[in-house]
Design an enzyme around this catalytic site. Structure first.
Site, PDB file in Angstrom:
ATOM      1  N   LYS A   8      53.025  28.650  33.016  1.00  0.00           N
ATOM      2  CA  LYS A   8      53.513  27.661  33.980  1.00  0.00           C
ATOM      3  C   LYS A   8      54.272  28.323  35.124  1.00  0.00           C
ATOM      4  CE  LYS A   8      54.587  23.539  32.775  1.00  0.00           C
ATOM      5  NZ  LYS A   8      53.306  22.913  33.143  1.00  0.00           N
ATOM      6  N   GLY A   9      55.005  29.378  34.814  1.00  0.00           N
ATOM      7  CA  GLY A   9      55.741  30.076  35.865  1.00  0.00           C
ATOM      8  C   GLY A   9      54.805  30.695  36.888  1.00  0.00           C
ATOM      9  N   ASN A  16      51.620  29.964  37.420  1.00  0.00           N
ATOM     10  CA  ASN A  16      50.852  28.925  38.118  1.00  0.00           C
ATOM     11  C   ASN A  16      51.664  28.287  39.235  1.00  0.00           C
ATOM     12  OD1 ASN A  16      48.782  29.362  36.285  1.00  0.00           O
ATOM     13  ND2 ASN A  16      49.328  27.627  34.985  1.00  0.00           N
ATOM     14  N   THR A  36      55.193  12.155  36.576  1.00  0.00           N
ATOM     15  CA  THR A  36      53.742  12.190  36.724  1.00  0.00           C
ATOM     16  C   THR A  36      53.086  11.385  35.602  1.00  0.00           C
ATOM     17  OG1 THR A  36      53.592  14.289  35.510  1.00  0.00           O
ATOM     18  CG2 THR A  36      53.794  14.396  37.907  1.00  0.00           C
ATOM     19  N   ASP A  57      51.101  21.929  37.281  1.00  0.00           N
ATOM     20  CA  ASP A  57      51.726  23.048  37.995  1.00  0.00           C
ATOM     21  C   ASP A  57      51.374  23.021  39.476  1.00  0.00           C
ATOM     22  OD1 ASP A  57      52.781  23.953  35.573  1.00  0.00           O
ATOM     23  OD2 ASP A  57      51.012  25.168  35.159  1.00  0.00           O
ATOM     24  N   ARG A  63      38.045  22.402  39.240  1.00  0.00           N
ATOM     25  CA  ARG A  63      37.729  23.815  39.097  1.00  0.00           C
ATOM     26  C   ARG A  63      38.195  24.317  37.730  1.00  0.00           C
ATOM     27  NH1 ARG A  63      40.321  25.519  44.988  1.00  0.00           N
ATOM     28  NH2 ARG A  63      38.761  24.451  46.276  1.00  0.00           N
ATOM     29  N   GLY A  74      39.887  27.108  35.084  1.00  0.00           N
ATOM     30  CA  GLY A  74      40.976  28.069  35.089  1.00  0.00           C
ATOM     31  C   GLY A  74      42.279  27.448  35.511  1.00  0.00           C
TER      32      GLY A  74
END
Length: 299
Positions: A39-40, A42, A216, A248, A281, A283
């Protein structure tokens, strides 16, 4: 303003499967792809691609973490504050990605859980009041980091994912709190209904009066709420193939709008369209669009 994203760096092992595996089952994967993630990482990539000057702090092992650093640098992120730790494995995940584009994740923290107070102190001395700190819950030392940054006069954006009781003390330092409905329910310690998301946001603000809330809701959009306004942002309908970095991407593009002085309404729309592109997409970090792509979509 400079943005310090102090967070995880992971190697994402993504298995394409017909359905999520269940207890006792052996399941043949259709494919395996290895991506940069965490997460960091991204959010650093998203913040940078959205147009901000971003510095990433964190840690990798001595094994195979260099390509994560390369990924950040290729996105324009400064990597001077990433440590290489001896005797430690780089963090990694095992991700199942099903036919509907949904995912489930097993996370091994590795070097992300070896962040020391000395690394935090060494990093923060290079930042000052008015700079921003973006954090999640995939590294160690989080409470010390948030408290030190707050004492430094930094603006703090917190995405409490994955949600755990041990990070509750970090919430009080957040100027911007970005979370989903599951994490909101865990924080509020109650079962919540997504049919009334404005009430969820109101409860969060009552518990955390100093924070601006961004809730969200997946395909139902998102809610923004502060002391003056509360509004709903509709989702953008697309054919999703991989939702791994959707949150993210949203976080990075929303904060980029806010930090460059845009309104919450503009920033929420910017973030929503960015995440809509990302889920089409495969990834994590590789799926995050550029600022120009999103602006073109808005226009």
């Amino acid at each position: 303003m400079r943005v310090l994203s102090f967070g995880s760096l992971n190697i994402d092992n993504v298995y394409s499967v017909p359905h999520f595996i269940v207890r006792g089952e052996t399941l043949a994967a259709r494919s395996l792809n290895v991506f940069s993630g965490g997460k960091g990482l991204n959010q650093s990539v998203a913040l940078s691609k959205a147009g901000l000057k971003v510095f990433h702090a964190g840690a990798v092992g001595e094994d195979d973490g260099q390509f994560l650093i390369d990924e950040l640098e290729s996105a324009g992120v400064n990597t001077d504050y990433i440590k290489r730790l001896k005797g430690t494995k780089t963090g990694h995940t095992i991700i199942q990605n099903n036919e509907d584009g949904d995912n489930c994740i097993i996370l091994f923290g590795g070097a992300n859980q070896e962040i020391s107070k000395s690394q935090i102190d060494e990093t923060l001395k290079n930042f000052s009041a008015g700079d921003a700190l973006v954090i999640q819950n995939e590294i160690s030392g989080l409470e010390y980091l948030a408290k030190s940054a707050k004492n430094n006069g930094m603006i703090i954006a917190f995405n409490p994912s994955p949600m755990e009781d041990k990070i509750i003390p970090v919430f009080k330092y957040a100027d911007y709190l970005l979370l989903n409905e599951v994490e909101a329910g865990q924080f509020l310690n109650e079962k919540i209904s997504c049919d009334e998301p404005e009430k969820i946001a109101e409860k969060l603000r009552s518990s955390l009066p100093g924070a601006k809330i961004i809730l969200t809701l997946g395909t139902k959009g998102a809610i923004y709420s502060d002391s003056e306004i509360t509004f709903h942002q509709d989702a953008v309908k697309v054919n999703a193939v991989d939702t791994t970095a959707a949150g993210d991407t949203f976080t990075g593009f929303f904060l980029s709008g806010i930090f460059e002085g845009r309104t919450p309404q503009w920033s929420m729309n910017f973030a929503t369209n960015a995440s809509a592109i990302a889920v089409t997409r495969h990834g994590a970090a590789p799926s995050i669009p550029s600022r120009d792509e999103v602006l073109e979509k808005l226009n």
